[in-house]
Design a protein around this motif. Structure first.
Motif, PDB file in Angstrom:
ATOM      1  N   GLY A  72     -31.823  80.192  77.205  1.00  0.00           N
ATOM      2  CA  GLY A  72     -31.221  79.385  78.245  1.00  0.00           C
ATOM      3  C   GLY A  72     -32.212  78.476  78.936  1.00  0.00           C
ATOM      4  O   GLY A  72     -31.868  77.750  79.854  1.00  0.00           O
ATOM      5  N   LEU A  73     -33.455  78.519  78.485  1.00  0.00           N
ATOM      6  CA  LEU A  73     -34.473  77.682  79.115  1.00  0.00           C
ATOM      7  C   LEU A  73     -34.957  76.577  78.170  1.00  0.00           C
ATOM      8  O   LEU A  73     -35.358  76.843  77.036  1.00  0.00           O
ATOM      9  N   THR A  74     -34.916  75.371  78.653  1.00  0.00           N
ATOM     10  CA  THR A  74     -35.243  74.216  77.842  1.00  0.00           C
ATOM     11  C   THR A  74     -36.718  73.864  77.883  1.00  0.00           C
ATOM     12  O   THR A  74     -37.188  73.019  77.137  1.00  0.00           O
ATOM     13  N   LYS A  75     -37.432  74.454  78.831  1.00  0.00           N
ATOM     14  CA  LYS A  75     -38.824  74.055  79.081  1.00  0.00           C
ATOM     15  C   LYS A  75     -38.910  72.590  79.470  1.00  0.00           C
ATOM     16  O   LYS A  75     -39.747  71.841  78.946  1.00  0.00           O
ATOM     17  N   GLY A 108     -46.874  72.754  78.119  1.00  0.00           N
ATOM     18  CA  GLY A 108     -45.967  72.564  76.999  1.00  0.00           C
ATOM     19  C   GLY A 108     -44.543  72.234  77.430  1.00  0.00           C
ATOM     20  O   GLY A 108     -43.617  72.371  76.647  1.00  0.00           O
ATOM     21  N   THR A 110     -41.686  69.483  79.335  1.00  0.00           N
ATOM     22  CA  THR A 110     -41.476  68.043  79.382  1.00  0.00           C
ATOM     23  C   THR A 110     -40.769  67.654  80.673  1.00  0.00           C
ATOM     24  O   THR A 110     -40.306  68.505  81.419  1.00  0.00           O
ATOM     25  N   ALA A 156     -26.365  76.695  93.587  1.00  0.00           N
ATOM     26  CA  ALA A 156     -26.151  76.870  92.149  1.00  0.00           C
ATOM     27  C   ALA A 156     -27.148  77.859  91.559  1.00  0.00           C
ATOM     28  O   ALA A 156     -27.060  78.216  90.390  1.00  0.00           O
ATOM     29  N   GLY A 157     -28.107  78.298  92.384  1.00  0.00           N
ATOM     30  CA  GLY A 157     -29.108  79.230  91.876  1.00  0.00           C
ATOM     31  C   GLY A 157     -30.067  78.604  90.895  1.00  0.00           C
ATOM     32  O   GLY A 157     -30.591  79.267  90.008  1.00  0.00           O
ATOM     33  N   VAL A 158     -30.325  77.325  91.067  1.00  0.00           N
ATOM     34  CA  VAL A 158     -31.252  76.632  90.171  1.00  0.00           C
ATOM     35  C   VAL A 158     -32.586  76.429  90.877  1.00  0.00           C
ATOM     36  O   VAL A 158     -32.619  75.991  92.033  1.00  0.00           O
ATOM     37  N   PRO A 159     -33.676  76.749  90.200  1.00  0.00           N
ATOM     38  CA  PRO A 159     -35.003  76.622  90.811  1.00  0.00           C
ATOM     39  C   PRO A 159     -35.337  75.169  91.156  1.00  0.00           C
ATOM     40  O   PRO A 159     -34.931  74.252  90.457  1.00  0.00           O
ATOM     41  N   ARG A 325     -42.129  78.761  89.415  1.00  0.00           N
ATOM     42  CA  ARG A 325     -40.862  79.123  90.079  1.00  0.00           C
ATOM     43  C   ARG A 325     -39.799  79.475  89.041  1.00  0.00           C
ATOM     44  O   ARG A 325     -39.070  80.454  89.181  1.00  0.00           O
ATOM     45  N   ILE A 326     -39.712  78.653  88.016  1.00  0.00           N
ATOM     46  CA  ILE A 326     -38.717  78.893  86.968  1.00  0.00           C
ATOM     47  C   ILE A 326     -39.000  80.208  86.257  1.00  0.00           C
ATOM     48  O   ILE A 326     -38.091  80.945  85.893  1.00  0.00           O
ATOM     49  N   LYS A 327     -40.300  80.484  86.109  1.00  0.00           N
ATOM     50  CA  LYS A 327     -40.654  81.727  85.427  1.00  0.00           C
ATOM     51  C   LYS A 327     -40.380  82.951  86.284  1.00  0.00           C
ATOM     52  O   LYS A 327     -40.552  84.070  85.833  1.00  0.00           O
ATOM     53  N   GLY A 328     -40.007  82.739  87.511  1.00  0.00           N
ATOM     54  CA  GLY A 328     -39.542  83.864  88.297  1.00  0.00           C
ATOM     55  C   GLY A 328     -40.353  84.202  89.539  1.00  0.00           C
ATOM     56  O   GLY A 328     -40.007  85.109  90.274  1.00  0.00           O
TER      57      GLY A 328
ATOM     58  N   MET B   1     -38.959  90.445  88.755  1.00  0.00           N
ATOM     59  CA  MET B   1     -39.462  89.092  88.561  1.00  0.00           C
ATOM     60  C   MET B   1     -38.493  88.250  87.749  1.00  0.00           C
ATOM     61  O   MET B   1     -37.994  87.233  88.198  1.00  0.00           O
ATOM     62  N   ILE B   5     -34.124  85.002  87.541  1.00  0.00           N
ATOM     63  CA  ILE B   5     -33.831  83.970  86.559  1.00  0.00           C
ATOM     64  C   ILE B   5     -32.656  84.361  85.683  1.00  0.00           C
ATOM     65  O   ILE B   5     -31.751  83.596  85.447  1.00  0.00           O
ATOM     66  N   THR B   8     -29.456  83.818  87.249  1.00  0.00           N
ATOM     67  CA  THR B   8     -29.167  82.396  87.249  1.00  0.00           C
ATOM     68  C   THR B   8     -28.607  81.948  85.910  1.00  0.00           C
ATOM     69  O   THR B   8     -27.557  81.323  85.827  1.00  0.00           O
ATOM     70  N   VAL B   9     -29.320  82.315  84.884  1.00  0.00           N
ATOM     71  CA  VAL B   9     -28.882  81.926  83.552  1.00  0.00           C
ATOM     72  C   VAL B   9     -27.502  82.497  83.257  1.00  0.00           C
ATOM     73  O   VAL B   9     -26.639  81.817  82.721  1.00  0.00           O
ATOM     74  N   GLN B  11     -25.187  83.276  85.340  1.00  0.00           N
ATOM     75  CA  GLN B  11     -24.213  82.498  86.090  1.00  0.00           C
ATOM     76  C   GLN B  11     -23.798  81.273  85.280  1.00  0.00           C
ATOM     77  O   GLN B  11     -22.630  81.063  85.004  1.00  0.00           O
ATOM     78  N   ARG B  13     -24.198  80.714  82.302  1.00  0.00           N
ATOM     79  CA  ARG B  13     -23.617  81.064  81.010  1.00  0.00           C
ATOM     80  C   ARG B  13     -22.117  81.314  81.149  1.00  0.00           C
ATOM     81  O   ARG B  13     -21.321  80.924  80.316  1.00  0.00           O
ATOM     82  N   HIS B  65     -28.880  71.133  72.846  1.00  0.00           N
ATOM     83  CA  HIS B  65     -29.970  71.892  72.226  1.00  0.00           C
ATOM     84  C   HIS B  65     -29.476  72.710  71.047  1.00  0.00           C
ATOM     85  O   HIS B  65     -30.177  72.903  70.072  1.00  0.00           O
ATOM     86  N   THR B 112     -36.493  61.305  78.296  1.00  0.00           N
ATOM     87  CA  THR B 112     -37.656  62.170  78.443  1.00  0.00           C
ATOM     88  C   THR B 112     -38.899  61.310  78.525  1.00  0.00           C
ATOM     89  O   THR B 112     -39.130  60.462  77.660  1.00  0.00           O
TER      90      THR B 112
END
Lengths: 371, 371
Positions: A72-75, A108, A110, A156-159, A325-328, B1, B5, B8-9, B11, B13, B65, B112
């Motif tokens: 679920g993570l696009t990086k 890594g 974008t 929305a619970g988005v970082p 933050r995204i990583k938790g 930790m 996340i 969130t994901v 949610q 989903r 994706h 991007t």
DNA sequence: CTGATCTCCGAAACCGGTTTCGGCAAGAGG
DNA sequence: CCTCTTGCCGAAACCGGTTTCGGAGATCAG
């Protein structure tokens, strides 16, 4: 028609080394390689190293889109540029973007950007990007006192990470430059030079930086034993034109200040032109210290003394913080501030004129230039 | 930790509707829905419509994706900002990005971006983005006479679109504004006003626009029966400072021009300051017509007459073209040009001084201002 | 009426990863 | 020596789509 594209894709496909290539080369399974790459605890140190080395050797980089469909993570970090904003920050956009992208690609990741013309469009764009997983989190430039973006994302619970501080701090991570310290330093600097009447022209009050900078100015004035005059203070100047208008206004008052501190460089350049109208020489008749560090300031005459912000570095930090933050990591642990760096360039000197001399000069100059 | 996340994901989903949701709702299989959505020929018109309608109703948008891992296409456009470039185009960056992002999102694509400091870094960044499929194609702003980006992408078989035309046109799609026409129009306009000696200050010769604009100037001069003087032509001015230096240089010549055409607004603003040094009034003593449409031009005195480029619209077109290019259309079919729009604002008027008068004035003014 | 062709869709493999589950072997404990 | 953990990895399902293959039913020609 599609043939051309297919061949292109195939080319790239051949070039890419997949996780299976790595696992086959080692006689392991995909799952083992995956867990080794992602530091799962149930992989021995030995195989972890073997996998890592082979991946390095073969030039294996996991495809973020492939990861995304499971994790679920696009990086990728999202940035939405509000075109409705005044262009006070436009000069820095390139530097800021460069910083963001550097900070992102260092890990890594974008940078995905979008633009919107209105506040309501912004909401739509956010929702769209969130729903379609275009970004895992967002960078919010120009924190506002009432910030709909914050409530939307919090909700929305988005970082997200703010550039600038936030009144309601719950769940907020941020990076900011200490504008209040800069304003205070400016006052101290001017007081040391002998100024007693120091004016203040603030920026847009909808942004959180404005009250902070005003408080910095006020505190330093009191600490220096000077009385800030309401007649010498203005707020909401984010353009040269507004800065000029406020400066004219302030200078025409009975006991005009011998120095003006500006919260924004653009406004300071406005002070320059107002001073020119009155025949005042910047740096002697009227001193100016400002904040931002826009390139035009260096080319003004005299060059503008200002507290400069490193927007590239700011962008880098913001990306780094957002990724964490995204990583938790908890937002409380992700709050950074830095000081602006003072560029002493000659627009601030000791006061030369008495109050009366200044008034006379302004009165005389003002007549000649009435539009 | 990770708990935060995950929730969130999860949610998100829950919120997302997948292709299976749609197929289940219709009693069809995923594959049918997929083919219906992608206009495969072996799907009946009836079911295609049923699927489309249900997808619309349920709010189904395929996850780019997920598509990417099979198709190889991310549905994202790449832009690499070269920080090493002079900042002549910085003022437009925001507008340009807005246009690009609008053009992209109109088709459900994203933008991007990455930044690089040097030419070699640019190559690395490109290769990185290509290898990791960060973008399906690239927008190349500021086409150069010798453009390493073009050879790199051509070579890698990756689609791209130039902003600006290209000497070696093979495989190149582009969008461009007809700078040569603007320069020619400027000459015609000035000639009609009565100017006979018209100078020309060109921009950076590494960019493909420079020779084009010079040719436009030269052709129009000849067509108007005027002889372009080498002494009145300069090239490589992309900043105000350089524009001023060249203007000083040209004006000090024996028979100075009464008008100067500039390829770049920044240079024209330099002409303004050079004229001020010599005591020449822009619009009467010296006429100036330029190109770009930067906001500062409107605030100069007198406002700068210029051929303005709509960078937002340009960005939109570039995105649209690139998407079509990625989808497989031939580059030859993807070449667009538009004319710049003339903003007649007062920096060009009929010549007032004779050659001798002009020379005298310049000689007098020049002495007073020697640095 | 029969065989061939065509239309349209389902079943299943696939893309490149991640994650769950379970099992084998080695080490610990009795 | 036997059982119970524990460490470590393979097998297989899964994520959300796309694409290949094949076959059922309708259509058509003979």
């Amino acid at each position: 028609m599609t043939v051309q594209i297919k061949s292109t894709v195939d080319q790239n496909r051949q070039m890419r080394v997949t996780i299976s290539d790595v696992s086959d080369a080692l006689g392991l399974t995909k799952s083992t390689v995956s867990r080794a790459m992602n530091d799962y605890p149930d992989i021995s140190e030995g195989t972890r190293l073997k996998v890592r080395r082979m991946a390095e050797k073969m030039g294996y980089h996991p495809l973020s889109h492939a990861q995304a469909i499971r994790t679920g993570l696009t990086k990728s970090l999202g940035l939405i540029i509000q075109m409705a904003d005044h262009d006070a920050h436009r000069p820095f956009l390139a530097e800021f973007l460069a910083g963001l992208s550097q900070g992102a690609s260092a890990e890594g990741w974008t940078l995905t950007i979008a633009a919107s013309d209105s506040a309501s469009a912004t909401e739509t764009v956010f929702n769209d990007m969130i729903r379609n997983r275009k970004a895992d989190g967002f960078i919010l430039p120009r924190a506002m006192v009432v910030d709909p973006r914050v409530s939307l994302l919090r909700n929305a619970g988005v970082p997200f990470v703010l550039f600038g501080r936030c009144p309601d701090q719950t769940g907020c991570a941020w990076f900011d430059v200490l504008g209040e310290d800069a304003m205070a330093d400016a006052v101290v600097h001017l007081a040391k030079l002998g100024h007693e009447r120091i004016g203040f022209i603030n920026g847009g009050m909808q942004y959180t930086y404005a009250p902070l900078r005003r408080d910095g100015y006020l505190k330093a004035m009191q600490a220096a034993g000077l009385t800030p005059a309401v007649a010498h203070m203005r707020e909401g100047a984010v353009t040269e034109k507004m800065g000029a208008a406020y400066a004219r206004d302030i200078l025409r008052r009975p006991h005009p200040p011998t120095a003006i501190v500006c919260a924004v460089d653009k406004a300071a350049l406005g002070v320059y032109s107002a001073a020119a109208e009155f025949g005042l020489k910047i740096g002697s008749d009227l001193s100016v210290i400002s904040y931002d560090g826009i390139p035009e300031g260096a080319h003004a005459t005299p060059p503008l003394s200002t507290y400069a912000v490193d927007y590239t570095a700011s962008g880098q930090r913001l990306s780094a913080l957002l990724i964490r933050r995204i990583k938790g990591e908890a937002p409380e642990a992700l709050r950074e501030t830095v000081r602006a760096t003072f560029l002493d360039r000659g627009s601030a000197g000791p006061p030369r004129l008495t109050s009366d001399e200044l008034m006379r000069k302004i009165a005389a100059g003002g007549q000649g230039k009435t539009i």
